[in-house]
Scaffold this motif. Sequence first.
Motif, PDB file in Angstrom:
ATOM      1  N   GLU A   1      -7.248  -3.849   5.572  1.00 35.65           N
ATOM      2  CA  GLU A   1      -8.612  -4.304   5.861  1.00 35.65           C
ATOM      3  C   GLU A   1      -9.519  -4.193   4.630  1.00 35.65           C
ATOM      4  OE1 GLU A   1     -12.382  -2.533   8.346  1.00 35.65           O
ATOM      5  OE2 GLU A   1     -10.399  -2.215   9.193  1.00 35.65           O
ATOM      6  N   LEU A   2      -9.428  -3.080   3.909  1.00 36.79           N
ATOM      7  CA  LEU A   2     -10.342  -2.833   2.790  1.00 36.79           C
ATOM      8  C   LEU A   2      -9.802  -3.279   1.433  1.00 36.79           C
ATOM      9  CD1 LEU A   2     -11.781   0.636   3.882  1.00 36.79           C
ATOM     10  CD2 LEU A   2     -12.835  -1.623   4.130  1.00 36.79           C
ATOM     11  N   THR A   3      -8.467  -3.251   1.250  1.00 32.82           N
ATOM     12  CA  THR A   3      -7.912  -3.643  -0.053  1.00 32.82           C
ATOM     13  C   THR A   3      -7.440  -5.097  -0.069  1.00 32.82           C
ATOM     14  OG1 THR A   3      -5.602  -3.011   0.393  1.00 32.82           O
ATOM     15  CG2 THR A   3      -7.089  -1.280  -0.473  1.00 32.82           C
ATOM     16  N   GLY A   4      -7.042  -5.604   1.109  1.00 33.26           N
ATOM     17  CA  GLY A   4      -6.475  -6.952   1.172  1.00 33.26           C
ATOM     18  C   GLY A   4      -4.968  -6.973   0.997  1.00 33.26           C
ATOM     19  N   HIS A   5      -4.347  -5.786   0.908  1.00 33.41           N
ATOM     20  CA  HIS A   5      -2.896  -5.687   0.726  1.00 33.41           C
ATOM     21  C   HIS A   5      -2.289  -4.792   1.798  1.00 33.41           C
ATOM     22  CE1 HIS A   5      -2.980  -7.711  -3.103  1.00 33.41           C
ATOM     23  NE2 HIS A   5      -3.755  -6.803  -3.648  1.00 33.41           N
ATOM     24  N   PRO A   6      -1.004  -5.040   2.139  1.00 36.62           N
ATOM     25  CA  PRO A   6      -0.331  -4.185   3.116  1.00 36.62           C
ATOM     26  C   PRO A   6       0.084  -2.849   2.492  1.00 36.62           C
ATOM     27  CG  PRO A   6       1.225  -5.772   2.252  1.00 36.62           C
ATOM     28  CD  PRO A   6      -0.121  -6.119   1.662  1.00 36.62           C
ATOM     29  N   ILE A   7       0.256  -1.854   3.341  1.00 39.26           N
ATOM     30  CA  ILE A   7       0.799  -0.580   2.882  1.00 39.26           C
ATOM     31  C   ILE A   7       2.171  -0.864   2.275  1.00 39.26           C
ATOM     32  CG2 ILE A   7       1.721   1.651   3.654  1.00 39.26           C
ATOM     33  CD1 ILE A   7      -0.497   1.670   5.776  1.00 39.26           C
ATOM     34  N   GLY A   8       2.454  -0.250   1.139  1.00 37.37           N
ATOM     35  CA  GLY A   8       3.716  -0.480   0.445  1.00 37.37           C
ATOM     36  C   GLY A   8       3.647  -1.623  -0.544  1.00 37.37           C
TER      37      GLY A   8
ATOM     38  N   SER B   1      -5.019   4.279  -2.524  1.00 31.15           N
ATOM     39  CA  SER B   1      -6.288   3.749  -2.010  1.00 31.15           C
ATOM     40  C   SER B   1      -7.155   4.869  -1.435  1.00 31.15           C
ATOM     41  CB  SER B   1      -6.017   2.737  -0.894  1.00 31.15           C
ATOM     42  OG  SER B   1      -5.034   1.808  -1.275  1.00 31.15           O
ATOM     43  N   PHE B   2      -8.419   4.889  -1.866  1.00 25.15           N
ATOM     44  CA  PHE B   2      -9.347   5.929  -1.429  1.00 25.15           C
ATOM     45  C   PHE B   2     -10.644   5.337  -0.902  1.00 25.15           C
ATOM     46  CE2 PHE B   2      -6.634   7.858  -4.567  1.00 25.15           C
ATOM     47  CZ  PHE B   2      -6.350   9.093  -4.036  1.00 25.15           C
ATOM     48  N   LYS B   3     -11.280   6.108  -0.021  1.00 23.40           N
ATOM     49  CA  LYS B   3     -12.600   5.770   0.491  1.00 23.40           C
ATOM     50  C   LYS B   3     -13.610   6.636  -0.275  1.00 23.40           C
ATOM     51  CE  LYS B   3     -12.875   5.427   4.900  1.00 23.40           C
ATOM     52  NZ  LYS B   3     -12.974   5.676   6.339  1.00 23.40           N
ATOM     53  N   THR B   4     -14.599   5.991  -0.884  1.00 26.73           N
ATOM     54  CA  THR B   4     -15.645   6.724  -1.598  1.00 26.73           C
ATOM     55  C   THR B   4     -17.007   6.192  -1.160  1.00 26.73           C
ATOM     56  OG1 THR B   4     -15.852   5.212  -3.480  1.00 26.73           O
ATOM     57  CG2 THR B   4     -14.143   6.932  -3.638  1.00 26.73           C
TER      58      THR B   4
ATOM     59  N   LYS C   1      -9.605  -7.208  -2.544  1.00 27.16           N
ATOM     60  CA  LYS C   1     -10.830  -7.732  -1.945  1.00 27.16           C
ATOM     61  C   LYS C   1     -11.998  -7.453  -2.887  1.00 27.16           C
ATOM     62  CE  LYS C   1      -9.869  -8.077   2.888  1.00 27.16           C
ATOM     63  NZ  LYS C   1     -10.360  -7.802   4.232  1.00 27.16           N
ATOM     64  N   ASP C   2     -13.004  -8.298  -2.815  1.00 24.53           N
ATOM     65  CA  ASP C   2     -14.191  -8.132  -3.664  1.00 24.53           C
ATOM     66  C   ASP C   2     -14.789  -6.746  -3.487  1.00 24.53           C
ATOM     67  OD1 ASP C   2     -13.976 -10.682  -4.676  1.00 24.53           O
ATOM     68  OD2 ASP C   2     -15.472 -11.542  -3.319  1.00 24.53           O
TER      69      ASP C   2
ATOM     70  N   TYR D   1       5.456  -0.681 -13.836  1.00 27.21           N
ATOM     71  CA  TYR D   1       5.658  -1.662 -12.775  1.00 27.21           C
ATOM     72  C   TYR D   1       4.700  -1.427 -11.597  1.00 27.21           C
ATOM     73  CZ  TYR D   1      10.118  -2.609 -15.091  1.00 27.21           C
ATOM     74  OH  TYR D   1      11.092  -2.940 -16.001  1.00 27.21           O
ATOM     75  N   PRO D   2       3.529  -2.037 -11.604  1.00 24.25           N
ATOM     76  CA  PRO D   2       2.674  -1.964 -10.417  1.00 24.25           C
ATOM     77  C   PRO D   2       3.151  -2.947  -9.350  1.00 24.25           C
ATOM     78  CG  PRO D   2       1.560  -3.183 -12.143  1.00 24.25           C
ATOM     79  CD  PRO D   2       2.858  -2.688 -12.727  1.00 24.25           C
ATOM     80  N   ALA D   3       2.789  -2.674  -8.112  1.00 24.18           N
ATOM     81  CA  ALA D   3       3.100  -3.579  -7.004  1.00 24.18           C
ATOM     82  C   ALA D   3       2.298  -4.867  -7.169  1.00 24.18           C
ATOM     83  CB  ALA D   3       2.761  -2.917  -5.672  1.00 24.18           C
ATOM     84  N   ALA D   4       2.756  -5.900  -6.458  1.00 19.91           N
ATOM     85  CA  ALA D   4       2.109  -7.203  -6.592  1.00 19.91           C
ATOM     86  C   ALA D   4       1.760  -7.819  -5.243  1.00 19.91           C
ATOM     87  CB  ALA D   4       2.994  -8.131  -7.411  1.00 19.91           C
ATOM     88  N   GLY D   5       1.406  -6.984  -4.267  1.00 21.50           N
ATOM     89  CA  GLY D   5       0.876  -7.494  -3.015  1.00 21.50           C
ATOM     90  C   GLY D   5       1.831  -7.536  -1.835  1.00 21.50           C
ATOM     91  N   ALA D   6       3.070  -7.112  -2.022  1.00 25.55           N
ATOM     92  CA  ALA D   6       4.040  -7.081  -0.923  1.00 25.55           C
ATOM     93  C   ALA D   6       5.027  -5.942  -1.169  1.00 25.55           C
ATOM     94  CB  ALA D   6       4.790  -8.411  -0.837  1.00 25.55           C
ATOM     95  N   PRO D   7       5.718  -5.480  -0.119  1.00 25.08           N
ATOM     96  CA  PRO D   7       6.667  -4.378  -0.301  1.00 25.08           C
ATOM     97  C   PRO D   7       8.017  -4.806  -0.882  1.00 25.08           C
ATOM     98  CG  PRO D   7       6.404  -4.871   2.021  1.00 25.08           C
ATOM     99  CD  PRO D   7       5.473  -5.778   1.289  1.00 25.08           C
ATOM    100  N   ASN D   8       8.056  -5.916  -1.614  1.00 26.63           N
ATOM    101  CA  ASN D   8       9.295  -6.323  -2.289  1.00 26.63           C
ATOM    102  C   ASN D   8       8.994  -7.059  -3.594  1.00 26.63           C
ATOM    103  OD1 ASN D   8       8.318  -8.721  -1.138  1.00 26.63           O
ATOM    104  ND2 ASN D   8      10.369  -9.580  -1.003  1.00 26.63           N
TER     105      ASN D   8
END
Length: 157
Positions: free
Chosen positions: A90-97, A49-52, A105-106, A123-130
């Motif tokens: 806050e900005l992505t809508g997902h937790p770290i990990g 995740s990056f800030k641009t 998020k929109d 295998y991308p993550a799907a919104g949780a660290p598990n």
Amino acid sequence: MNNIERVKEQLKKHNLLERYLELPSSTATVSLAAQTIGCEEDRIAKTLSFKTKQGAVVIVASGQSRVDNKKFKDFFKEKAVFLKGDEVPELTGHPIGGVSPFGLKDGVKVYLDDSLKKYDYVYPAAGAPNNAVKLSPAELEAASGGTWTDVCKRPQA
């Protein structure tokens, strides 16, 4: 709707919900995800995740790739700045990990690094660290709406 529900909804729209994997242990890091899933680390499609100036963006890259600052600057026309810990959810809508290229998020744009193209599935993550999703690069592109780019360095063979 929570972030995992948003991920599942996006996968369902692309007929990929059956690829969703809820796992018994952590997938919060590339090495943990590879151990839990039982694949090589480079097949883990990590989401960075990056800030641009255009807002938050995520770059999905193979597990052992690293962002190349020069390539990033050439592509985005600015220096690579990772989101800070508290900014990630806050900005992505997902937790770290658990940051995923789905259910963001929109306004968060998704970029897919070319490092993923060499694999038949990743295998991308799907919104949780598990959890994770098993997808081909083409399915990842279609379901995430991501744009292909080349902003990473590859590990030395």
